[in-house]
Structure formats: structure tokens, C-alpha cells
Design a protein around this motif. Sequence first.
Motif, PDB file in Angstrom:
ATOM      1  N   VAL A   1     -38.232  -3.930 -68.357  1.00  0.00           N
ATOM      2  CA  VAL A   1     -38.259  -5.360 -68.669  1.00  0.00           C
ATOM      3  C   VAL A   1     -38.468  -5.497 -70.175  1.00  0.00           C
ATOM      4  CG1 VAL A   1     -39.491  -7.540 -68.377  1.00  0.00           C
ATOM      5  CG2 VAL A   1     -39.210  -5.994 -66.424  1.00  0.00           C
ATOM      6  N   ARG A   2     -37.591  -6.241 -70.839  1.00  0.00           N
ATOM      7  CA  ARG A   2     -37.753  -6.515 -72.274  1.00  0.00           C
ATOM      8  C   ARG A   2     -37.818  -8.026 -72.474  1.00  0.00           C
ATOM      9  NH1 ARG A   2     -33.845  -2.466 -72.208  1.00  0.00           N
ATOM     10  NH2 ARG A   2     -34.523  -0.468 -73.078  1.00  0.00           N
TER      11      ARG A   2
ATOM     12  N   LEU B   1     -34.598 -12.310 -72.762  1.00  0.00           N
ATOM     13  CA  LEU B   1     -35.117 -11.506 -71.657  1.00  0.00           C
ATOM     14  C   LEU B   1     -34.012 -10.620 -71.118  1.00  0.00           C
ATOM     15  CD1 LEU B   1     -37.212 -10.913 -69.314  1.00  0.00           C
ATOM     16  CD2 LEU B   1     -36.143 -12.850 -68.106  1.00  0.00           C
ATOM     17  N   SER B   2     -34.360  -9.377 -70.796  1.00  0.00           N
ATOM     18  CA  SER B   2     -33.405  -8.484 -70.141  1.00  0.00           C
ATOM     19  C   SER B   2     -34.144  -7.591 -69.156  1.00  0.00           C
ATOM     20  CB  SER B   2     -32.657  -7.615 -71.165  1.00  0.00           C
ATOM     21  OG  SER B   2     -33.521  -6.657 -71.748  1.00  0.00           O
TER      22      SER B   2
ATOM     23  N   CYS C   1     -29.307  -7.277 -66.393  1.00  0.00           N
ATOM     24  CA  CYS C   1     -28.949  -8.661 -66.673  1.00  0.00           C
ATOM     25  C   CYS C   1     -29.786  -9.141 -67.851  1.00  0.00           C
ATOM     26  CB  CYS C   1     -29.216  -9.539 -65.447  1.00  0.00           C
ATOM     27  SG  CYS C   1     -28.463 -11.195 -65.544  1.00  0.00           S
ATOM     28  N   SER C   2     -29.239 -10.086 -68.625  1.00  0.00           N
ATOM     29  CA  SER C   2     -29.962 -10.616 -69.782  1.00  0.00           C
ATOM     30  C   SER C   2     -29.814 -12.130 -69.862  1.00  0.00           C
ATOM     31  CB  SER C   2     -29.441  -9.968 -71.073  1.00  0.00           C
ATOM     32  OG  SER C   2     -28.066 -10.257 -71.258  1.00  0.00           O
TER      33      SER C   2
ATOM     34  N   LEU D   1     -29.564  -0.738 -55.233  1.00  0.00           N
ATOM     35  CA  LEU D   1     -30.293  -1.494 -56.242  1.00  0.00           C
ATOM     36  C   LEU D   1     -30.118  -2.995 -55.983  1.00  0.00           C
ATOM     37  CD1 LEU D   1     -29.307   0.500 -59.465  1.00  0.00           C
ATOM     38  CD2 LEU D   1     -31.554   0.465 -58.359  1.00  0.00           C
ATOM     39  N   PRO D   2     -31.107  -3.815 -56.363  1.00  0.00           N
ATOM     40  CA  PRO D   2     -30.967  -5.260 -56.174  1.00  0.00           C
ATOM     41  C   PRO D   2     -29.968  -5.850 -57.158  1.00  0.00           C
ATOM     42  CG  PRO D   2     -33.001  -4.767 -57.340  1.00  0.00           C
ATOM     43  CD  PRO D   2     -32.432  -3.447 -56.912  1.00  0.00           C
ATOM     44  N   ALA D   3     -29.462  -7.034 -56.862  1.00  0.00           N
ATOM     45  CA  ALA D   3     -28.571  -7.738 -57.791  1.00  0.00           C
ATOM     46  C   ALA D   3     -29.436  -8.247 -58.944  1.00  0.00           C
ATOM     47  CB  ALA D   3     -27.885  -8.894 -57.078  1.00  0.00           C
ATOM     48  N   PRO D   4     -29.289  -7.714 -60.152  1.00  0.00           N
ATOM     49  CA  PRO D   4     -30.217  -8.023 -61.251  1.00  0.00           C
ATOM     50  C   PRO D   4     -30.256  -9.481 -61.667  1.00  0.00           C
ATOM     51  CG  PRO D   4     -28.279  -6.893 -62.091  1.00  0.00           C
ATOM     52  CD  PRO D   4     -28.193  -6.828 -60.597  1.00  0.00           C
TER      53      PRO D   4
END
Length: 296
Positions: free
Chosen positions: A261-262, A108-109, A95-96, A48-51
Motif C-alpha cells: 500500500v502506498r 494511493l496505490s 490499482c491507483s 487474487l482479489p480485483a484490486p
Amino acid sequence: MAYVPGVALLAALAVGCSAGSDGGATDADSKPGGPTVTTAPPGKYRTLPAPCRAVPGSTLKDLLPGVAELPRQQQEKALRGSPTITYDTDRKVGCSWKADAPDSTRNLSIDFERVVSYDPLVSDDDRARALYLKKEDAAELPGSSTPGSGPEKDAPTSTGGGEKDQEKEKETGKPGDGTGPADPSPSASGSAGTSASGSVGPSSGTPGTPGGSGGEDLRPRVVSGLGDAAFLDDLLTRAGSTAQHRTVSVVFRTSNVIVTVRYGEQPALVTKVPDSKELQDKAQALARKLAEVISE
């Protein structure tokens, strides 16, 4: 010395048995018509990518207007984001970010989940597809009330609407199912919002009606052209006398990875309703960028 012939005889018998059986159990499997066990293929993605580094700084500044007004040190800290606490970063990361501006607060998260099937007969992709459909069903999208009726099942999107849908949004923060009678007034389309008193009042693009200023359908819906399958949810909430908070969620699946995505906004004024179209457009644009990041 008396035991040597016996040892030699046993060795000879062992060699003879091995030569005659040619592998024992594998012999039965190699016979014509024998059962063939096929293992499901693994998923396309193994990492997975680094968020917190997945979103460019310029994009974050656009999504979080208040960040640009901060001193440099605070700005850098805000742009770094807060990683989601997880016990298996190989399977799930997130991440947020949050920023306060004079007129509103934006948050954003993003979350990445790599799905792995532990059943050798079920592929990672199939397991991810089933998990994605559960998320879509839980969102209760208009026109997708039947279990499993997601974009991967060719579910139609709803285009109806009207006063009944507006009433549902007013009560629950969720849009209607498109079954209410259409409002014959031309100005009703895309101009209804929820006021501070909970009644329907003027606003710029809300998901209770078929479209915003450009005629787009702003209600929760299936999204095309994003990953293997995607949907958008739009929820307007309010607690007591505080300002209304709108959260737009975009969820998509690409192979065995599910991305969420939020993006939300809470205006400073209790009389202001967050603009659906702006939040939806920016959330979808970010989701498409993340789809490219995963494919790199």
C-alpha cells in the motif's frame, strides 16, 4: 498360420515378465530404506482479489478528500481507479487513484503479488517469505541493517533518535537509524519537520523523531499484528522549489501473497510538510482491511 505360435509365445513371455517385475522402477522405490521425495506444499492462495474493487468507496473518499468535491460523473470515474498494467493477472495485480484538493494532492496505490515457487522442494510460502525479506532489507529500516533481520527473523525495532536522525532525514528524506543522541528538550519529541528551505522546523509528527503528538514512534519500522509479517516505510522528498511530497508505504505478507500500500500527499503550499501520523494511520488501516479482503 505359421506365425501364430510365435506370437502366442511372445505374448506369454511378456505377461510373465510383467508379473515377475511388478512395475519395474516402482519396485525399487517401494523397497524399505529407499529414497522418498517430498514435494513442498502449495501456497494458501490460488487467486487474487480485483484490486480496483478491493477498497470501499467510503474509504477512498476518506483517503482522497478532493474526490468529494468533484461532480458526480467525475467522482465516479476517480473512484474507479486505474488498473496497473500487468502481463499475468493471476500472479500480480494493482490499482491507483489520485485526487486534487485546494490544499493538497493525494495519491494511493495498492499491489497484490501471489508468489509461486517453481522448485518442488521450496514451498510457495518460503519463496514469498524470502521475497518479502528482500523488500524489507531494501527499505533500510532503523535497527534492521543486517541482511535478513526482518520481523520474520525477530528483529528488534529501534526506539532511539535525536538530532543525528533529523539530519539524516533532512539530507535524504529517510529517518535516522536511532544511533544519534537524544534531544533533552521535551518539546523536541514528535515536533520536528523539514521546512521549505530544507532546515528542520515545526511540524505535526514526522518520522525523524521517536514520536508524534501521542508519543508514537513514527519512523519506518516493523508493524505487528498485520499478516504474517509487515513493515512501514516513510519517505519525504522534494524536487527544486516544489512542495514536499511524503509517501508512506505499508508492505505485508500473508502466506504466499505480498501486498503493498502506498499513500502519499503533496501540499499546495511549499512551506507545508505533510503530516506523517495522518498518512501512516490511514495507510495502516487500509492495509488491515486488505488483509481481511484476501482472507475472505
